[in-house]
Design a protein around this motif. Structure first.
Motif, PDB file in Angstrom:
ATOM      1  N   ASN A   6       0.826  -1.211   0.000  1.00 34.27           N
ATOM      2  CA  ASN A   6       0.000   0.000   0.000  1.00 34.27           C
ATOM      3  C   ASN A   6       0.858   1.258   0.000  1.00 34.27           C
ATOM      4  O   ASN A   6       0.539   2.239  -0.681  1.00 34.27           O
ATOM      5  CB  ASN A   6      -0.961  -0.011   1.192  1.00 34.27           C
ATOM      6  N   LEU A   7       1.940   1.248   0.765  1.00 33.37           N
ATOM      7  CA  LEU A   7       2.839   2.405   0.768  1.00 33.37           C
ATOM      8  C   LEU A   7       3.497   2.606  -0.594  1.00 33.37           C
ATOM      9  O   LEU A   7       3.645   3.741  -1.059  1.00 33.37           O
ATOM     10  CB  LEU A   7       3.893   2.260   1.861  1.00 33.37           C
ATOM     11  N   LYS A   8       3.901   1.517  -1.251  1.00 32.42           N
ATOM     12  CA  LYS A   8       4.475   1.624  -2.596  1.00 32.42           C
ATOM     13  C   LYS A   8       3.474   2.271  -3.547  1.00 32.42           C
ATOM     14  O   LYS A   8       3.811   3.169  -4.315  1.00 32.42           O
ATOM     15  CB  LYS A   8       4.869   0.237  -3.133  1.00 32.42           C
ATOM     16  N   TYR A   9       2.259   1.796  -3.490  1.00 32.49           N
ATOM     17  CA  TYR A   9       1.200   2.335  -4.349  1.00 32.49           C
ATOM     18  C   TYR A   9       0.999   3.829  -4.079  1.00 32.49           C
ATOM     19  O   TYR A   9       0.991   4.647  -5.007  1.00 32.49           O
ATOM     20  CB  TYR A   9      -0.104   1.564  -4.107  1.00 32.49           C
ATOM     21  N   ALA A  10       0.844   4.179  -2.814  1.00 35.61           N
ATOM     22  CA  ALA A  10       0.584   5.573  -2.454  1.00 35.61           C
ATOM     23  C   ALA A  10       1.769   6.478  -2.782  1.00 35.61           C
ATOM     24  O   ALA A  10       1.588   7.591  -3.301  1.00 35.61           O
ATOM     25  CB  ALA A  10       0.233   5.670  -0.962  1.00 35.61           C
ATOM     26  N   ALA A  11       2.975   6.014  -2.497  1.00 32.47           N
ATOM     27  CA  ALA A  11       4.166   6.830  -2.766  1.00 32.47           C
ATOM     28  C   ALA A  11       4.270   7.163  -4.249  1.00 32.47           C
ATOM     29  O   ALA A  11       4.568   8.309  -4.619  1.00 32.47           O
ATOM     30  CB  ALA A  11       5.422   6.105  -2.285  1.00 32.47           C
TER      31      ALA A  11
ATOM     32  N   LYS B  31       1.755   7.124  -6.588  1.00 30.79           N
ATOM     33  CA  LYS B  31       0.638   7.987  -7.009  1.00 30.79           C
ATOM     34  C   LYS B  31       0.834   9.428  -6.524  1.00 30.79           C
ATOM     35  O   LYS B  31       0.599  10.375  -7.268  1.00 30.79           O
ATOM     36  CB  LYS B  31      -0.687   7.436  -6.469  1.00 30.79           C
ATOM     37  N   LEU B  32       1.257   9.583  -5.287  1.00 33.12           N
ATOM     38  CA  LEU B  32       1.460  10.923  -4.737  1.00 33.12           C
ATOM     39  C   LEU B  32       2.646  11.613  -5.397  1.00 33.12           C
ATOM     40  O   LEU B  32       2.581  12.810  -5.703  1.00 33.12           O
ATOM     41  CB  LEU B  32       1.645  10.842  -3.227  1.00 33.12           C
ATOM     42  N   GLN B  33       3.719  10.879  -5.645  1.00 38.04           N
ATOM     43  CA  GLN B  33       4.886  11.483  -6.277  1.00 38.04           C
ATOM     44  C   GLN B  33       4.537  12.037  -7.656  1.00 38.04           C
ATOM     45  O   GLN B  33       5.019  13.104  -8.040  1.00 38.04           O
ATOM     46  CB  GLN B  33       6.014  10.462  -6.401  1.00 38.04           C
ATOM     47  N   ALA B  34       3.695  11.341  -8.384  1.00 38.43           N
ATOM     48  CA  ALA B  34       3.283  11.806  -9.712  1.00 38.43           C
ATOM     49  C   ALA B  34       2.574  13.152  -9.647  1.00 38.43           C
ATOM     50  O   ALA B  34       2.533  13.885 -10.639  1.00 38.43           O
ATOM     51  CB  ALA B  34       2.386  10.753 -10.374  1.00 38.43           C
ATOM     52  N   LYS B  35       2.036  13.481  -8.491  1.00 41.54           N
ATOM     53  CA  LYS B  35       1.330  14.757  -8.302  1.00 41.54           C
ATOM     54  C   LYS B  35       2.151  15.760  -7.498  1.00 41.54           C
ATOM     55  O   LYS B  35       1.651  16.818  -7.109  1.00 41.54           O
ATOM     56  CB  LYS B  35      -0.010  14.523  -7.594  1.00 41.54           C
ATOM     57  N   GLY B  36       3.406  15.422  -7.194  1.00 43.71           N
ATOM     58  CA  GLY B  36       4.277  16.337  -6.458  1.00 43.71           C
ATOM     59  C   GLY B  36       3.975  16.412  -4.974  1.00 43.71           C
ATOM     60  O   GLY B  36       4.233  17.423  -4.329  1.00 43.71           O
ATOM     61  N   ILE B  37       3.439  15.319  -4.419  1.00 44.36           N
ATOM     62  CA  ILE B  37       3.051  15.280  -3.009  1.00 44.36           C
ATOM     63  C   ILE B  37       3.885  14.217  -2.298  1.00 44.36           C
ATOM     64  O   ILE B  37       3.976  13.077  -2.757  1.00 44.36           O
ATOM     65  CB  ILE B  37       1.544  14.956  -2.860  1.00 44.36           C
ATOM     66  N   LYS B  38       4.488  14.574  -1.170  1.00 44.97           N
ATOM     67  CA  LYS B  38       5.264  13.632  -0.372  1.00 44.97           C
ATOM     68  C   LYS B  38       4.330  12.762   0.460  1.00 44.97           C
ATOM     69  O   LYS B  38       3.312  13.223   0.966  1.00 44.97           O
ATOM     70  CB  LYS B  38       6.197  14.374   0.585  1.00 44.97           C
ATOM     71  N   LEU B  39       4.751  11.511   0.625  1.00 45.71           N
ATOM     72  CA  LEU B  39       4.054  10.593   1.519  1.00 45.71           C
ATOM     73  C   LEU B  39       4.880  10.456   2.784  1.00 45.71           C
ATOM     74  O   LEU B  39       6.079  10.185   2.718  1.00 45.71           O
ATOM     75  CB  LEU B  39       3.887   9.219   0.863  1.00 45.71           C
ATOM     76  N   VAL B  40       4.253  10.652   3.922  1.00 45.30           N
ATOM     77  CA  VAL B  40       4.922  10.427   5.197  1.00 45.30           C
ATOM     78  C   VAL B  40       4.149   9.352   5.963  1.00 45.30           C
ATOM     79  O   VAL B  40       2.963   9.136   5.733  1.00 45.30           O
ATOM     80  CB  VAL B  40       5.058  11.723   6.046  1.00 45.30           C
ATOM     81  N   MET B  41       4.865   8.659   6.826  1.00 48.53           N
ATOM     82  CA  MET B  41       4.242   7.685   7.728  1.00 48.53           C
ATOM     83  C   MET B  41       4.723   8.011   9.128  1.00 48.53           C
ATOM     84  O   MET B  41       5.818   8.545   9.304  1.00 48.53           O
ATOM     85  CB  MET B  41       4.598   6.254   7.342  1.00 48.53           C
TER      86      MET B  41
ATOM     87  N   ILE C  32      10.481  -0.747   7.097  1.00 52.07           N
ATOM     88  CA  ILE C  32       9.371  -0.631   6.154  1.00 52.07           C
ATOM     89  C   ILE C  32       9.757   0.312   5.010  1.00 52.07           C
ATOM     90  O   ILE C  32       9.528   0.022   3.838  1.00 52.07           O
ATOM     91  CB  ILE C  32       8.090  -0.131   6.863  1.00 52.07           C
ATOM     92  N   ARG C  33      10.351   1.440   5.365  1.00 56.61           N
ATOM     93  CA  ARG C  33      10.759   2.413   4.335  1.00 56.61           C
ATOM     94  C   ARG C  33      11.735   1.773   3.355  1.00 56.61           C
ATOM     95  O   ARG C  33      11.635   1.967   2.142  1.00 56.61           O
ATOM     96  CB  ARG C  33      11.369   3.654   4.976  1.00 56.61           C
ATOM     97  N   GLU C  34      12.674   1.000   3.867  1.00 59.31           N
ATOM     98  CA  GLU C  34      13.644   0.326   3.002  1.00 59.31           C
ATOM     99  C   GLU C  34      12.950  -0.677   2.084  1.00 59.31           C
ATOM    100  O   GLU C  34      13.266  -0.777   0.897  1.00 59.31           O
ATOM    101  CB  GLU C  34      14.703  -0.372   3.855  1.00 59.31           C
ATOM    102  N   GLN C  35      11.989  -1.405   2.617  1.00 63.19           N
ATOM    103  CA  GLN C  35      11.252  -2.377   1.797  1.00 63.19           C
ATOM    104  C   GLN C  35      10.440  -1.694   0.703  1.00 63.19           C
ATOM    105  O   GLN C  35      10.331  -2.209  -0.409  1.00 63.19           O
ATOM    106  CB  GLN C  35      10.324  -3.214   2.675  1.00 63.19           C
ATOM    107  N   VAL C  36       9.867  -0.553   1.025  1.00 63.56           N
ATOM    108  CA  VAL C  36       9.093   0.189   0.030  1.00 63.56           C
ATOM    109  C   VAL C  36      10.022   0.672  -1.077  1.00 63.56           C
ATOM    110  O   VAL C  36       9.677   0.626  -2.259  1.00 63.56           O
ATOM    111  CB  VAL C  36       8.314   1.349   0.687  1.00 63.56           C
TER     112      VAL C  36
ATOM    113  N   SER D 179      11.056   3.673  -1.964  1.00 64.88           N
ATOM    114  CA  SER D 179      10.673   4.885  -2.684  1.00 64.88           C
ATOM    115  C   SER D 179      11.336   6.109  -2.067  1.00 64.88           C
ATOM    116  O   SER D 179      11.308   6.278  -0.849  1.00 64.88           O
ATOM    117  CB  SER D 179       9.154   5.072  -2.637  1.00 64.88           C
ATOM    118  N   ALA D 180      11.867   6.950  -2.918  1.00 67.13           N
ATOM    119  CA  ALA D 180      12.415   8.229  -2.448  1.00 67.13           C
ATOM    120  C   ALA D 180      11.298   9.168  -2.020  1.00 67.13           C
ATOM    121  O   ALA D 180      11.564  10.240  -1.474  1.00 67.13           O
ATOM    122  CB  ALA D 180      13.259   8.873  -3.548  1.00 67.13           C
ATOM    123  N   ASN D 181      10.055   8.782  -2.254  1.00 68.39           N
ATOM    124  CA  ASN D 181       8.920   9.623  -1.893  1.00 68.39           C
ATOM    125  C   ASN D 181       8.209   9.148  -0.616  1.00 68.39           C
ATOM    126  O   ASN D 181       7.079   9.508  -0.361  1.00 68.39           O
ATOM    127  CB  ASN D 181       7.907   9.709  -3.048  1.00 68.39           C
ATOM    128  N   LEU D 182       8.853   8.358   0.186  1.00 67.74           N
ATOM    129  CA  LEU D 182       8.293   7.942   1.477  1.00 67.74           C
ATOM    130  C   LEU D 182       9.208   8.440   2.577  1.00 67.74           C
ATOM    131  O   LEU D 182      10.392   8.140   2.592  1.00 67.74           O
ATOM    132  CB  LEU D 182       8.157   6.418   1.568  1.00 67.74           C
TER     133      LEU D 182
END
Length: 173
Positions: A111-116, A118-128, A150-154, A156-159
């Motif tokens: 779910n984090l991969k998916y969100a990161a 989608k949000l990155q494509a819109k210029g929005i950072k994902l935080v947890m 978890i961040r390492e597993q995802v 994404s530079a956008n998490l």
């Protein structure tokens, strides 16, 4: 003060930015107007997190709620684009008792991969954010080591990790 009146109160108190849990009960245009009227920046809001009134505190780790999570990402993007915030927080949720740790972690990571993405494509950072289990018993993401893993597993530079000292002091000292 009522929720909508808090924008003016925040500005009167000298704040230039606001964050709150969820904008979704209110029309995004009305919230944007309040921000503009009071010269405020929307700093952050959370992804939809299930039924808060019934005790849900996020759905990102729940294997049976993946489609709802994905729809929530789209809704969060729609709000963020109108409100002008450039970051959105993902609450993992309370670990379901009827699922293996492996399945819960796999669901959260996916779910984090998916969100990161989608949000990155819109210029929005994902935080947890890791939350202590005293305030929210059973909260899945609850310590720094776990969050970094978890961040390492995802991958994404956008998490990003929203590190809340209050919660981590309770969990880690």
């Amino acid at each position: 003060h009522s929720f909508l009146d808090r924008f003016g109160r925040a500005a009167e108190a000298g704040f230039t930015g606001v964050e709150y849990l969820f904008p979704y009960p209110y029309p995004k245009e009305e919230l944007a107007e309040r921000l503009q009227r009071h010269g405020l920046t929307q700093v952050l809001h959370n992804l939809p997190a299930g039924d808060w009134a019934k005790g849900e505190r996020g759905i990102a780790c729940l294997p049976d709620r993946v489609e709802e999570f994905r729809a929530g990402v789209d809704l969060a993007i729609a709000y963020a684009q109108v409100l002008g915030n450039t970051q959105v927080n993902c609450l993992s949720g309370i670990r379901p008792q009827n699922c293996s740790e492996t399945l819960v972690e796999k669901t959260f990571v996916a779910n984090l991969k998916y969100a990161a993405e989608k949000l990155q494509a819109k210029g929005i950072k994902l935080v947890m954010e890791a939350i202590n289990t005293r305030d929210i018993p059973g909260f899945y993401l609850n310590n720094t080591a776990q969050a970094l893993s978890i961040r390492e597993q995802v991958g994404s530079a956008n998490l990003f990790l929203q590190y809340d000292i209050y919660h981590m002091q309770i969990m880690e000292g």
